[in-house]
Motif scaffolding. Structure first.
Motif, mmCIF file in Angstrom:
data_model
loop_
_atom_site.group_PDB
_atom_site.id
_atom_site.type_symbol
_atom_site.label_atom_id
_atom_site.label_comp_id
_atom_site.label_asym_id
_atom_site.label_seq_id
_atom_site.Cartn_x
_atom_site.Cartn_y
_atom_site.Cartn_z
ATOM 1 N N VAL A 72 0.840 -1.205 0.000
ATOM 2 C CA VAL A 72 0.000 0.000 0.000
ATOM 3 C C VAL A 72 0.872 1.250 0.000
ATOM 4 C CG1 VAL A 72 -1.796 1.279 1.224
ATOM 5 C CG2 VAL A 72 -1.847 -1.224 1.209
ATOM 6 N N ASP A 73 1.903 1.263 0.831
ATOM 7 C CA ASP A 73 2.797 2.422 0.893
ATOM 8 C C ASP A 73 3.527 2.617 -0.435
ATOM 9 O OD1 ASP A 73 2.018 2.735 3.504
ATOM 10 O OD2 ASP A 73 3.772 1.719 4.347
ATOM 11 N N ALA A 74 3.913 1.513 -1.078
ATOM 12 C CA ALA A 74 4.611 1.607 -2.358
ATOM 13 C C ALA A 74 3.697 2.192 -3.433
ATOM 14 C CB ALA A 74 5.122 0.232 -2.778
ATOM 15 N N LEU A 75 2.420 1.799 -3.419
ATOM 16 C CA LEU A 75 1.477 2.352 -4.388
ATOM 17 C C LEU A 75 1.235 3.827 -4.108
ATOM 18 C CD1 LEU A 75 -0.500 2.208 -6.689
ATOM 19 C CD2 LEU A 75 -2.206 1.239 -5.137
ATOM 20 N N ARG A 76 1.113 4.187 -2.848
ATOM 21 C CA ARG A 76 0.901 5.598 -2.502
ATOM 22 C C ARG A 76 2.059 6.445 -3.021
ATOM 23 N NH1 ARG A 76 -2.436 7.355 1.729
ATOM 24 N NH2 ARG A 76 -2.315 5.265 2.664
ATOM 25 N N ALA A 77 3.275 5.919 -2.965
ATOM 26 C CA ALA A 77 4.449 6.660 -3.414
ATOM 27 C C ALA A 77 4.481 6.858 -4.917
ATOM 28 C CB ALA A 77 5.715 5.948 -2.949
ATOM 29 N N ARG A 78 3.647 6.127 -5.651
ATOM 30 C CA ARG A 78 3.594 6.286 -7.103
ATOM 31 C C ARG A 78 2.765 7.493 -7.527
ATOM 32 N NH1 ARG A 78 5.446 2.595 -10.602
ATOM 33 N NH2 ARG A 78 6.310 0.667 -9.744
ATOM 34 N N PHE A 79 2.133 8.154 -6.579
ATOM 35 C CA PHE A 79 1.323 9.327 -6.892
ATOM 36 C C PHE A 79 1.924 10.573 -6.241
ATOM 37 C CE2 PHE A 79 -1.565 5.749 -7.252
ATOM 38 C CZ PHE A 79 -2.331 6.062 -8.364
ATOM 39 N N ARG A 80 1.750 11.687 -6.888
ATOM 40 C CA ARG A 80 2.179 12.969 -6.323
ATOM 41 C C ARG A 80 1.430 14.090 -7.035
ATOM 42 N NH1 ARG A 80 8.308 13.169 -8.830
ATOM 43 N NH2 ARG A 80 7.758 13.768 -10.984
ATOM 44 N N ARG A 81 1.539 15.279 -6.484
ATOM 45 C CA ARG A 81 0.937 16.444 -7.136
ATOM 46 C C ARG A 81 1.627 16.693 -8.474
ATOM 47 N NH1 ARG A 81 0.539 21.636 -3.520
ATOM 48 N NH2 ARG A 81 -0.723 22.227 -5.326
ATOM 49 N N ALA A 82 0.868 17.199 -9.425
ATOM 50 C CA ALA A 82 1.418 17.452 -10.756
ATOM 51 C C ALA A 82 2.568 18.449 -10.680
ATOM 52 C CB ALA A 82 0.328 17.984 -11.682
ATOM 53 N N CYS A 161 10.638 20.617 -15.299
ATOM 54 C CA CYS A 161 9.468 20.776 -14.446
ATOM 55 C C CYS A 161 9.918 20.651 -12.991
ATOM 56 C CB CYS A 161 8.411 19.719 -14.750
ATOM 57 S SG CYS A 161 7.657 19.877 -16.388
ATOM 58 N N CYS A 162 9.230 21.323 -12.109
ATOM 59 C CA CYS A 162 9.605 21.353 -10.695
ATOM 60 C C CYS A 162 8.667 20.461 -9.888
ATOM 61 C CB CYS A 162 9.552 22.776 -10.156
ATOM 62 S SG CYS A 162 10.649 23.922 -11.039
ATOM 63 N N VAL A 163 9.259 19.577 -9.088
ATOM 64 C CA VAL A 163 8.482 18.669 -8.247
ATOM 65 C C VAL A 163 7.944 19.432 -7.050
ATOM 66 C CG1 VAL A 163 8.558 16.574 -6.843
ATOM 67 C CG2 VAL A 163 9.855 16.689 -8.982
ATOM 68 N N GLN A 164 6.650 19.299 -6.791
ATOM 69 C CA GLN A 164 6.033 19.944 -5.640
ATOM 70 C C GLN A 164 6.144 19.037 -4.412
ATOM 71 O OE1 GLN A 164 2.535 22.544 -6.381
ATOM 72 N NE2 GLN A 164 2.185 21.229 -8.152
ATOM 73 N N GLU A 165 6.634 19.607 -3.322
ATOM 74 C CA GLU A 165 6.881 18.812 -2.119
ATOM 75 C C GLU A 165 5.622 18.528 -1.319
ATOM 76 O OE1 GLU A 165 9.637 17.418 -1.445
ATOM 77 O OE2 GLU A 165 10.821 18.348 -3.035
ATOM 78 N N SER A 166 4.609 19.376 -1.437
ATOM 79 C CA SER A 166 3.403 19.202 -0.621
ATOM 80 C C SER A 166 2.697 17.908 -0.998
ATOM 81 C CB SER A 166 2.461 20.394 -0.803
ATOM 82 O OG SER A 166 2.210 20.631 -2.169
ATOM 83 N N PRO A 167 2.073 17.243 -0.025
ATOM 84 C CA PRO A 167 1.429 15.946 -0.292
ATOM 85 C C PRO A 167 0.230 16.070 -1.219
ATOM 86 C CG PRO A 167 0.855 16.733 1.898
ATOM 87 C CD PRO A 167 1.929 17.649 1.379
ATOM 88 N N ILE A 168 -0.041 14.995 -1.905
ATOM 89 C CA ILE A 168 -1.175 14.962 -2.812
ATOM 90 C C ILE A 168 -2.477 14.940 -2.029
ATOM 91 C CG2 ILE A 168 -1.163 12.444 -2.946
ATOM 92 C CD1 ILE A 168 -2.037 12.684 -5.832
ATOM 93 N N GLN A 169 -3.499 15.589 -2.570
ATOM 94 C CA GLN A 169 -4.804 15.629 -1.930
ATOM 95 C C GLN A 169 -5.863 15.220 -2.940
ATOM 96 O OE1 GLN A 169 -5.186 19.591 -0.322
ATOM 97 N NE2 GLN A 169 -3.845 19.165 1.407
ATOM 98 N N ASP A 170 -6.073 13.919 -3.049
ATOM 99 C CA ASP A 170 -7.102 13.381 -3.929
ATOM 100 C C ASP A 170 -7.996 12.484 -3.077
ATOM 101 O OD1 ASP A 170 -7.858 12.816 -6.997
ATOM 102 O OD2 ASP A 170 -8.035 10.955 -5.839
ATOM 103 N N PRO A 171 -9.252 12.868 -2.852
ATOM 104 C CA PRO A 171 -10.113 12.114 -1.931
ATOM 105 C C PRO A 171 -10.342 10.668 -2.343
ATOM 106 C CG PRO A 171 -11.381 13.737 -3.192
ATOM 107 C CD PRO A 171 -9.942 14.037 -3.421
ATOM 108 N N VAL A 172 -10.457 10.390 -3.637
ATOM 109 C CA VAL A 172 -10.698 9.013 -4.087
ATOM 110 C C VAL A 172 -9.497 8.140 -3.768
ATOM 111 C CG1 VAL A 172 -11.131 7.542 -6.083
ATOM 112 C CG2 VAL A 172 -12.275 9.763 -5.905
#
Length: 223
Positions: A72-82, A161-172
């Motif tokens: 689960v943690d590995a999958l979560r790490a595959r997502f980030r803010r654009a 492109c610049c990586v955004q450090e803030s965590p992703i916020q996607d409710p789904v």
């Protein structure tokens, strides 16, 4: 796997153009980053790539693909803010060590995006094109992902492109991952309760001190 699309627009967007993706996803097939969105269908997580056909979608089965908290943690790490395309007028904001996402030429006109770390900036006077500032600086970055991982390249602003450090916020996505993650906590509690019920009562017996000490240290190391 679909080909990446350039994120840095060269013309003004059309009035009805879809907004940029709120998040990116690192695909399992090529480990490149793509704009994506997610839905939950029949209990599965469906990852849909922006601007690509449905047959490119990736699916995650909670039972088979997410068999442990680590999965689960590995999958979560595959997502980030654009990531945000580097603005020509703000190249001076970058510092060595900043996390970047660069367009990688895969030959044949195919472009994919992989992460890199900024090593140095070679300053150059900016010009003006059609009334807009154009950065002429060069950026030395070391790839941390992709086919050029470990190599350093000098690139221009158009591929940065610049990586955004803030965590992703996607409710789904958050609700799906949290639900699966919490399932392991419930399973552990049920396993512990079953173990306690199956064990001998031991009435009138005193547990050895060494056994209690081992259990205590084991619990401490698990957090």
């Amino acid at each position: 796997m679909p080909n990446s699309q350039k994120r840095k627009a060269t013309v003004a967007p059309a009035p009805r153009r879809r907004p940029p993706p709120r998040m990116e996803y690192r695909a399992r097939s090529d480990e490149a980053w793509y704009g994506a969105r997610v839905v939950v269908q029949d209990g599965w997580l469906r990852v849909m790539f922006e601007n690509f056909p449905e047959d490119a979608d990736e699916w995650y089965n909670p039972g088979a693909d997410l068999a442990s908290p680590g999965d689960v943690d590995a999958l979560r790490a595959r997502f980030r803010r654009a990531c945000l395309a580097l603005d020509d007028a703000h190249c001076g904001d970058l510092r060595p060590g900043d996390q970047l996402c660069l367009a990688c030429d895969m030959h044949g006109g195919e472009i994919k995006y992989y992460d890199a770390v900024l090593e140095a900036v070679e300053k150059a006077p900016h010009g003006t094109v059609d009334g807009e500032e154009r950065c002429a600086c060069r950026f030395t970055a070391r790839w941390t992902e992709g086919p050029r991982r470990g190599c350093s390249d000098k690139v221009g602003v158009e591929v940065v492109c610049c990586v955004q450090e803030s965590p992703i916020q996607d409710p789904v996505l958050t609700e799906f991952l949290d639900h699966v993650r919490n399932r392991f906590g419930d399973d552990q509690e049920e396993a512990t309760a079953a173990s306690q019920q199956a064990a001998p009562s031991g009435e009138g017996e005193i547990a050895p001190v060494s056994s209690l000490t081992y259990s205590s240290s084991s619990l401490s190391s698990s957090f």
